[in-house]
Scaffold this active site. Structure first.
Site, PDB file in Angstrom:
ATOM      1  N   GLU A 103      94.352  56.527  52.021  1.00  0.00           N
ATOM      2  CA  GLU A 103      94.538  56.906  50.614  1.00  0.00           C
ATOM      3  C   GLU A 103      95.611  57.983  50.399  1.00  0.00           C
ATOM      4  O   GLU A 103      96.424  57.864  49.480  1.00  0.00           O
ATOM      5  CB  GLU A 103      93.200  57.376  49.993  1.00  0.00           C
ATOM      6  CG  GLU A 103      92.444  58.368  50.872  1.00  0.00           C
ATOM      7  CD  GLU A 103      91.407  59.221  50.142  1.00  0.00           C
ATOM      8  OE1 GLU A 103      90.445  59.636  50.800  1.00  0.00           O
ATOM      9  OE2 GLU A 103      91.573  59.504  48.946  1.00  0.00           O
ATOM     10  N   ASP A 127      87.466  54.385  57.067  1.00  0.00           N
ATOM     11  CA  ASP A 127      86.573  54.503  55.902  1.00  0.00           C
ATOM     12  C   ASP A 127      86.509  53.234  55.045  1.00  0.00           C
ATOM     13  O   ASP A 127      85.604  53.094  54.224  1.00  0.00           O
ATOM     14  CB  ASP A 127      87.034  55.661  55.004  1.00  0.00           C
ATOM     15  CG  ASP A 127      86.908  57.008  55.681  1.00  0.00           C
ATOM     16  OD1 ASP A 127      86.285  57.070  56.752  1.00  0.00           O
ATOM     17  OD2 ASP A 127      87.439  57.990  55.132  1.00  0.00           O
ATOM     18  N   MET A 169      81.136  59.147  59.487  1.00  0.00           N
ATOM     19  CA  MET A 169      82.232  59.568  58.603  1.00  0.00           C
ATOM     20  C   MET A 169      82.172  58.819  57.279  1.00  0.00           C
ATOM     21  O   MET A 169      81.508  57.785  57.163  1.00  0.00           O
ATOM     22  CB  MET A 169      83.576  59.388  59.291  1.00  0.00           C
ATOM     23  CG  MET A 169      83.870  60.512  60.254  1.00  0.00           C
ATOM     24  SD  MET A 169      85.520  60.397  60.946  1.00  0.00           S
ATOM     25  CE  MET A 169      85.679  62.021  61.683  1.00  0.00           C
ATOM     26  N   GLN A 273      84.024  57.984  66.383  1.00  0.00           N
ATOM     27  CA  GLN A 273      84.160  56.755  65.587  1.00  0.00           C
ATOM     28  C   GLN A 273      85.608  56.304  65.445  1.00  0.00           C
ATOM     29  O   GLN A 273      85.886  55.174  65.089  1.00  0.00           O
ATOM     30  CB  GLN A 273      83.627  56.993  64.164  1.00  0.00           C
ATOM     31  CG  GLN A 273      82.149  57.218  64.112  1.00  0.00           C
ATOM     32  CD  GLN A 273      81.753  57.963  62.841  1.00  0.00           C
ATOM     33  OE1 GLN A 273      81.355  57.356  61.879  1.00  0.00           O
ATOM     34  NE2 GLN A 273      81.867  59.283  62.853  1.00  0.00           N
TER      35      GLN A 273
HETATM   36  O1  F6P Z   1      90.056  59.444  56.643  1.00  0.00           O
HETATM   37  C1  F6P Z   1      89.429  59.140  57.828  1.00  0.00           C
HETATM   38  C2  F6P Z   1      88.480  60.229  58.231  1.00  0.00           C
HETATM   39  O2  F6P Z   1      88.024  59.917  59.516  1.00  0.00           O
HETATM   40  C3  F6P Z   1      87.328  60.498  57.270  1.00  0.00           C
HETATM   41  O3  F6P Z   1      86.245  59.628  57.442  1.00  0.00           O
HETATM   42  C4  F6P Z   1      86.984  61.917  57.596  1.00  0.00           C
HETATM   43  O4  F6P Z   1      86.370  62.540  56.509  1.00  0.00           O
HETATM   44  C5  F6P Z   1      88.306  62.544  57.889  1.00  0.00           C
HETATM   45  O5  F6P Z   1      89.141  61.488  58.319  1.00  0.00           O
HETATM   46  C6  F6P Z   1      88.255  63.613  58.937  1.00  0.00           C
HETATM   47  O6  F6P Z   1      89.528  64.108  59.088  1.00  0.00           O
HETATM   48  P1  F6P Z   1      90.002  65.096  60.235  1.00  0.00           P
HETATM   49  O7  F6P Z   1      89.989  64.350  61.510  1.00  0.00           O
HETATM   50  O8  F6P Z   1      91.381  65.477  59.842  1.00  0.00           O
HETATM   51  O9  F6P Z   1      89.042  66.220  60.229  1.00  0.00           O
END
Ligand code: F6P
Length: 341
Positions: A103, A127, A169, A273
């Site tokens: 996104e 996601d 997540m 994940q």
């Molecule tokens: O956008 C993918 C994602 O894995 C989300 O599910 C999660 O909230 C976010 O990225 C976590 O991001 P980061 O690895 O930058 O903490």
């Protein structure tokens, strides 16, 4: 023609499969040459690009992560961001860009495309919350990993007659929680789209113990209790204004323990994940997205995102794809009501 390839946002299984497929078809069929942009939009701000050719993409199909690196950089949050992006593209004679992201990355791509940067988007994210496509690649792998974790947790939950909470997540959408929760036979599934009632969750947990089963609660990291505030460990924001989530699982286990008198523990799956090798489906989808993305570049069909509709890969305007997140429909969630509690 010279094409730049960029991967932005959180890493995701299948990124390398897309890169490989773009380069293979672009070089072999269209005679294009390629550069890889380092670390998402950051590479365009810093002028960091690397050569990308067939030998460089050999052997990467089953590898997780991205050979190009990634970041959550938003060029519009940096001084002269747009200018620096344009400069890097001009310096390296890049005629078109393929942007592989979720996104946020695709939101930036949409804005850049409005401002005349020639590009095509490819939707990635575990996601599965990008609109316009039935599935994003990475999601299937994440659901597989989460399901396997739930299967394993069942045996501990049953052996010790404990409630086990699994935090997966999903910041704004409960796709992973719902799919893995259903596949793993969870008794409670909590998603961001539907604020939950902690009293009801505890009732469902108690009911499960009454029939001599140990409950498994699957909760998306972005799920929130009804009248409460979001439960956060860390309040820092990234460049897209997102807080770092995690904490809801621990909070739930504590509440469950206190309110039911039963032992409750939490497992936070986190980046497990997203890591490691992509599933066969994600390799297939990522490969198809790459092939169709480079076709769009070849056709001069820019400002679009490739998307899966049924079994077809189509092109949708980036504007439509990034206008809103794709969330879980209430009626889909309700289909599984019979398994809850
Ligand atoms: O956008 C993918 C994602 O894995 C989300 O599910 C999660 O909230 C976010 O990225 C976590 O991001 P980061 O690895 O930058 O903490």
């Amino acid at each position: 023609m010279r094409v730049g390839v960029l991967t932005g946002g959180g890493d995701c299984p299948g990124l390398n499969a897309v890169i490989r497929s773009i380069v293979r078809k672009g070089v072999q069929e269209y005679g294009f040459d390629f550069v890889g942009v380092r670390d998402g939009w950051l590479g365009l701000l810093r002028g960091e690009v690397i050569p990308l050719d067939i030998p460089r993409v050999r052997g990467i199909l089953p590898r997780g992560g991205t050979i190009l690196g990634s970041s959550r950089t938003n060029p519009f949050k940096h001084e002269d961001g747009l200018l620096r992006v344009r400069d890097t593209l001009a310096t390296h004679d890049v005629d078109a860009l393929v942007v592989i992201g979720g996104e946020d990355t695709l939101g930036v791509a949409t804005e850049l495309s409005r401002r005349g940067i020639p590009l095509v988007g490819v939707p990635k994210t575990i996601d599965n919350d990008v609109s316009g496509t039935d599935y994003t690649f990475g999601f299937d792998t994440a659901v597989g990993i989460a399901t396997e974790a739930i299967d394993r947790l069942h045996t501990t939950a049953e052996s010790h007659m404990r409630a086990l909470v699994v935090e997966v997540m999903g910041r704004h959408s409960g796709w992973i929680a719902l799919h893995a929760g259903v596949a793993g036979g969870a008794n409670v599934i909590l998603i961001p789209e539907r604020p939950f009632d902690i009293d009801q969750v505890c009732e469902q947990v108690k009911n499960r113990f009454k029939i001599n089963y140990a409950p498994i609660v699957v909760v998306a990291e972005g799920a929130v209790p009804k009248e409460g505030q979001m439960v956060l460990k860390d309040k820092s924001l990234d460049e897209f204004g997102h807080v770092r989530l995690s904490g809801i699982g621990e909070w739930l286990a504590q509440e469950i323990s206190e309110r039911t008198g039963k032992d409750a523990r939490t497992t936070v799956l986190g980046h497990i994940q997203r890591g490691g090798t992509p599933s066969a489906f994600d390799r297939w989808l990522a490969t198809r997205f790459g092939l169709h993305a480079i076709d769009a570049v070849k056709d001069g069909d820019l400002g679009v995102m490739v998307a899966l509709r049924g079994t077809l890969v189509v092109r949708v305007p980036l504007d439509d794809a990034t206008a809103r997140n794709k969330v879980v429909d209430p009626s889909l969630y309700d289909e599984f009501e019979v398994f809850f509690g």
